[in-house]
Design a protein around this motif. Structure first.
Motif, PDB file in Angstrom:
ATOM      1  N   GLY A 127       0.809  -1.237  -0.131  1.00  7.07           N
ATOM      2  CA  GLY A 127      -0.011   0.078  -0.007  1.00  7.07           C
ATOM      3  C   GLY A 127       0.844   1.299   0.024  1.00  7.07           C
ATOM      4  N   ARG A 128       0.239   2.370   0.279  1.00  8.44           N
ATOM      5  CA  ARG A 128       0.737   3.962   0.189  1.00  8.44           C
ATOM      6  C   ARG A 128       0.616   4.596   1.323  1.00  8.44           C
ATOM      7  N   PRO A 170       2.074   8.675   9.690  1.00  7.16           N
ATOM      8  CA  PRO A 170       1.655   8.221   8.416  1.00  7.16           C
ATOM      9  C   PRO A 170       0.052   8.368   8.037  1.00  7.16           C
ATOM     10  N   ASP A 171      -0.259   8.588   6.930  1.00  6.42           N
ATOM     11  CA  ASP A 171      -1.504   8.534   6.295  1.00  6.42           C
ATOM     12  C   ASP A 171      -1.780   8.098   5.159  1.00  6.42           C
ATOM     13  N   GLY A 172      -2.657   6.870   5.178  1.00  7.55           N
ATOM     14  CA  GLY A 172      -2.913   6.372   3.962  1.00  7.55           C
ATOM     15  C   GLY A 172      -3.406   4.901   4.406  1.00  7.55           C
ATOM     16  N   ARG A 173      -3.451   3.970   3.300  1.00  5.06           N
ATOM     17  CA  ARG A 173      -4.347   2.663   3.363  1.00  5.06           C
ATOM     18  C   ARG A 173      -3.356   1.644   2.940  1.00  5.06           C
ATOM     19  N   MET A 174      -3.088   0.516   3.486  1.00  2.00           N
ATOM     20  CA  MET A 174      -2.544  -0.598   3.256  1.00  2.00           C
ATOM     21  C   MET A 174      -3.487  -1.859   3.173  1.00  2.00           C
ATOM     22  N   THR A 175      -2.949  -2.953   2.477  1.00  2.13           N
ATOM     23  CA  THR A 175      -3.494  -4.200   2.462  1.00  2.13           C
ATOM     24  C   THR A 175      -2.851  -5.184   3.465  1.00  2.13           C
ATOM     25  N   LEU A 176      -3.360  -5.626   4.402  1.00  2.00           N
ATOM     26  CA  LEU A 176      -2.733  -6.732   5.147  1.00  2.00           C
ATOM     27  C   LEU A 176      -3.397  -8.157   4.922  1.00  2.00           C
ATOM     28  N   ARG A 177      -2.475  -9.205   4.625  1.00  2.00           N
ATOM     29  CA  ARG A 177      -2.981 -10.500   4.502  1.00  2.00           C
ATOM     30  C   ARG A 177      -1.934 -11.411   5.323  1.00  2.00           C
ATOM     31  N   THR A 234      -5.581   0.836   8.010  1.00  2.00           N
ATOM     32  CA  THR A 234      -5.735   2.190   7.609  1.00  2.00           C
ATOM     33  C   THR A 234      -5.148   3.055   8.792  1.00  2.00           C
ATOM     34  N   LEU A 235      -4.293   4.155   8.380  1.00  2.00           N
ATOM     35  CA  LEU A 235      -3.678   5.092   9.145  1.00  2.00           C
ATOM     36  C   LEU A 235      -4.081   6.344   8.910  1.00  2.00           C
ATOM     37  N   SER A 236      -4.542   7.134   9.786  1.00  2.00           N
ATOM     38  CA  SER A 236      -5.131   8.392   9.781  1.00  2.00           C
ATOM     39  C   SER A 236      -5.331   9.082  11.062  1.00  2.00           C
ATOM     40  N   GLY A 237      -4.898  10.409  11.250  1.00  2.00           N
ATOM     41  CA  GLY A 237      -4.913  11.018  12.316  1.00  2.00           C
ATOM     42  C   GLY A 237      -4.030  10.758  13.350  1.00  2.00           C
ATOM     43  N   GLY A 238      -2.877   9.922  13.079  1.00  2.00           N
ATOM     44  CA  GLY A 238      -2.090   9.472  14.226  1.00  2.00           C
ATOM     45  C   GLY A 238      -2.673   8.165  14.871  1.00  2.00           C
ATOM     46  N   GLU A 239      -3.723   7.554  14.185  1.00  2.00           N
ATOM     47  CA  GLU A 239      -4.406   6.331  14.837  1.00  2.00           C
ATOM     48  C   GLU A 239      -4.256   5.392  13.668  1.00  2.00           C
ATOM     49  N   VAL A 240      -4.180   3.972  14.013  1.00  2.00           N
ATOM     50  CA  VAL A 240      -4.410   2.908  13.205  1.00  2.00           C
ATOM     51  C   VAL A 240      -5.425   2.012  13.273  1.00  2.00           C
ATOM     52  N   SER A 241      -6.127   1.446  12.348  1.00  2.00           N
ATOM     53  CA  SER A 241      -7.066   0.339  12.513  1.00  2.00           C
ATOM     54  C   SER A 241      -6.939  -0.649  11.362  1.00  2.00           C
ATOM     55  N   LEU A 242      -7.486  -1.866  11.668  1.00  2.00           N
ATOM     56  CA  LEU A 242      -7.334  -2.982  11.049  1.00  2.00           C
ATOM     57  C   LEU A 242      -8.695  -3.468  10.564  1.00  2.00           C
ATOM     58  N   GLY A 243      -9.272  -3.127   9.278  1.00  2.00           N
ATOM     59  CA  GLY A 243     -10.389  -3.322   9.042  1.00  2.00           C
ATOM     60  C   GLY A 243     -11.389  -2.419   9.944  1.00  2.00           C
ATOM     61  N   ILE A 244     -12.337  -2.939  10.972  1.00  2.00           N
ATOM     62  CA  ILE A 244     -13.066  -1.899  11.851  1.00  2.00           C
ATOM     63  C   ILE A 244     -12.396  -2.025  13.127  1.00  2.00           C
TER      64      ILE A 244
END
Length: 322
Positions: A236-237, A246-253, A300-310
């Motif tokens: 991802g980027r 970091p701010d962006g979205r990656m895919t984790l498998r 998902t990385l945004s606003g200093g936070e990170v989440s995996l799916g929901i």
């Protein structure tokens, strides 16, 4: 014949003088570099400095080098360091490392042992780093029991043509082992990373002493880690701000992801409550994909936070070079 011999002797004397000037200049540049670091508050010492290689080489051996940057908290020491090059090609050198060295980060010491660890470094006339290739037959890193052993290690860091701050990074290891063991069941274990990195300034030889360029954008084509039954892939980027957020979205498998979480929890690297939350949420997500042992989710990385799916994971890691 006599005249011919005189010409040869004269050429040899001139070349010897030229080599001597080069060796003297190189020695002075290294001494000045260490003195400058000490003036900046570093620990920067060595026991002996030699320049050899006449008539065609300039091979430097620094005995017992010791470096420590008080601002970043990074230190390094080793029995020796060799910088090997041709006298007529000063923009290309080979750096040979000893079998054992110590790297300190934030007060913690990492013992690094290796076989055949060396790097090829190519620079431009302005000192810009153009290509860095490194390899090692084995590379072992140890700290407080968190050991990792790599074999058949290759790393490349190349500046893209016409782009002063964009670099391609590739890292690979043919085998990986930890205290939990290596891969079995006939599958090749290892590590593979490929990506394009944009920095906020160009990498030069001077930047190695700081301030160092910081990532501004990371386009990760592939990051894959395989060990035992675990197969972890990330792509991802992300954009990185001046604070390293970091701010962006990656895919984790991840295949056999449960083993990874169990190991992280048992080793104390993952809090018990967070591990239980992840296991419950990821079990549900994996069930939706039809395979309990595999997850394929956005990171998902945004606003200093990170989440995996929901599933919120908390603070995102800062991406800053020390």
């Amino acid at each position: 014949m006599k005249r011919y011999m005189l010409v040869l002797i004269g050429a040899a004397v001139l070349w010897g003088g030229y080599w001597g000037v080069q060796a003297h200049t190189l020695r002075g540049e290294i001494q000045d570099w260490f003195e400058t670091r000490r003036a900046e508050g570093w620990v920067a010492d060595y026991d002996a400095l030699q320049v050899r290689g006449f008539p065609s080489r300039l091979d430097v051996t620094i005995a017992q080098p010791r470096l420590a940057d008080p601002d970043s908290g990074v230190s390094w020491e080793a029995p020796f360091l060799q910088i090997l090059g041709l006298s007529y090609k000063p923009d290309h050198v080979i750096v040979a490392f000893p079998d054992r060295q110590t790297v300190g980060v934030d007060g913690g010491a990492h013992e690094v042992t290796s076989d055949g660890l060396r790097a090829s470094l190519v620079t431009g006339q302005d000192g810009a780093l153009l290509r860095l290739n490194a390899e090692a037959e084995t590379l072992n890193i140890r700290r407080d029991g968190a050991d990792i052993a790599l074999a058949a290690v290759l790393a490349n860091f190349h500046r893209l043509e016409g782009q002063d701050t964009t670099y391609r990074l590739a890292i690979g290891a043919g085998a990986v082992a930890t205290p939990k063991g290596a891969l079995s069941r006939g599958r090749a274990n290892g590590l593979d990373i490929e990506g394009r990195f944009v920095f906020d300034s160009p990498w030069t030889l001077g930047a190695l002493a700081g301030p160092r360029p910081q990532p501004a954008s990371i386009d990760l084509a592939k990051a894959e880690y395989r060990l035992n039954d675990l197969d972890l892939q990330l792509a991802g980027r992300v954009e990185v701000d001046s604070l390293g957020r970091p701010d962006g979205r990656m895919t984790l498998r991840a295949e056999n992801w449960r083993n990874l979480l169990d190991h992280a929890r048992d080793s104390g690297n993952l809090p018990e409550a967070l591990a239980d939350t992840l296991i419950r949420g990821l079990t549900l997500a994996a069930g939706l994909n039809g395979r309990q042992d595999t997850i394929d989710l956005p990171l998902t990385l945004s606003g200093g936070e990170v989440s995996l799916g929901i599933i919120p994971l908390g603070k995102a890691p800062r991406i800053r070079l020390p």
